[in-house]
Design an enzyme around this catalytic site. Structure first.
Site, short mmCIF file in Angstrom:
data_model
loop_
_atom_site.label_atom_id
_atom_site.label_comp_id
_atom_site.label_asym_id
_atom_site.label_seq_id
_atom_site.Cartn_x
_atom_site.Cartn_y
_atom_site.Cartn_z
N ASP A 8 75.27 24.02 39.32
CA ASP A 8 76.36 23.61 38.45
C ASP A 8 76.70 22.17 38.81
OD1 ASP A 8 77.87 23.75 40.80
OD2 ASP A 8 79.26 25.26 40.06
N CYS A 65 75.90 25.93 43.97
CA CYS A 65 77.22 25.69 43.39
C CYS A 65 78.11 25.21 44.54
CB CYS A 65 77.77 26.93 42.68
SG CYS A 65 78.08 28.37 43.70
N THR A 67 80.10 26.82 46.64
CA THR A 67 80.00 27.64 47.84
C THR A 67 78.71 28.45 47.92
OG1 THR A 67 81.07 29.55 46.80
CG2 THR A 67 82.51 27.95 47.93
N GLY A 70 79.40 32.03 43.88
CA GLY A 70 79.38 32.28 42.44
C GLY A 70 77.98 32.47 41.91
N HIS A 98 64.22 40.66 56.21
CA HIS A 98 64.81 41.99 56.23
C HIS A 98 65.22 42.50 54.86
CE1 HIS A 98 66.00 41.86 60.78
NE2 HIS A 98 64.73 41.55 60.56
N ASN A 99 65.62 41.59 53.96
CA ASN A 99 66.15 42.00 52.66
C ASN A 99 65.25 41.62 51.49
OD1 ASN A 99 68.93 40.72 54.25
ND2 ASN A 99 68.77 42.91 53.85
N HIS A 134 62.66 48.22 56.81
CA HIS A 134 63.14 47.17 55.90
C HIS A 134 62.74 47.49 54.46
CE1 HIS A 134 64.58 44.98 59.28
NE2 HIS A 134 63.37 44.85 59.80
#
Length: 154
Positions: A8, A65, A67, A70, A98-99, A134
């Site tokens: 953004d 963005c 932070t 969002g 892991h994710n 995982h």
């Protein structure tokens, strides 16, 4: 690797910097904007990038963005997306390993350019873990998209 990068208005300068870095690393980059300081709605950018990842037009995405929060909230609404806000190299590495995170989200107002460069490089070079635990957990995350909350869930 094919990478879509978007931001953004808060992240345009950082985005331009990271586009250059990713290209220098040999990645094919699709910069989807925004391209100026005029206010832009991050959900629109997040949706476009997430769709490119889920349809195979891109292998991964980097979203920026103020932070990173969002962008991650919006991107994670798209089925098949696992967008992670990362604030250091360790969180970037673990988000991938892991994710199996497929989108990196960064906060231009809370992190410096050099830190974001290192985080992106770490995220792009990390490989998802082949350990069963995982994979099982990622499968459970993805299964949540198919479930309907009844109010009686435990």
């Amino acid at each position: 690797m094919k990478i879509v990068i978007g931001s953004d208005h808060a992240g345009t300068q950082l985005k331009s910097y990271l586009v250059d870095i990713a290209q220098k690393l040999g990645h094919q980059v699709n910069d989807i904007g925004t391209f100026g300081s005029q206010s832009a709605d991050y959900p629109d950018i997040a949706y476009t990038a997430a769709c490119q990842v889920t349809t195979g037009l891109a292998d991964t995405a980097v979203l920026i963005c103020g932070t990173g929060i969002g962008m991650s909230l919006a991107a994670n609404k798209v089925k098949g997306i696992r967008a992670a806000v990362c604030w250091n190299q360790q969180t970037a590495e673990l988000a991938r390993k892991h994710n199996d995170a497929n989108i990196l989200c960064l906060g231009a107002r809370i992190m410096g350019k050099q830190a974001c460069k290192k985080i992106m490089e770490t995220f792009l070079s990390a490989v998802p873990s082949s350990q069963d635990r995982h994979g099982r957990r990622v499968a459970k995350i993805m299964n949540i998209e198919e479930r309907i909350c009844t109010g009686e869930d435990k």
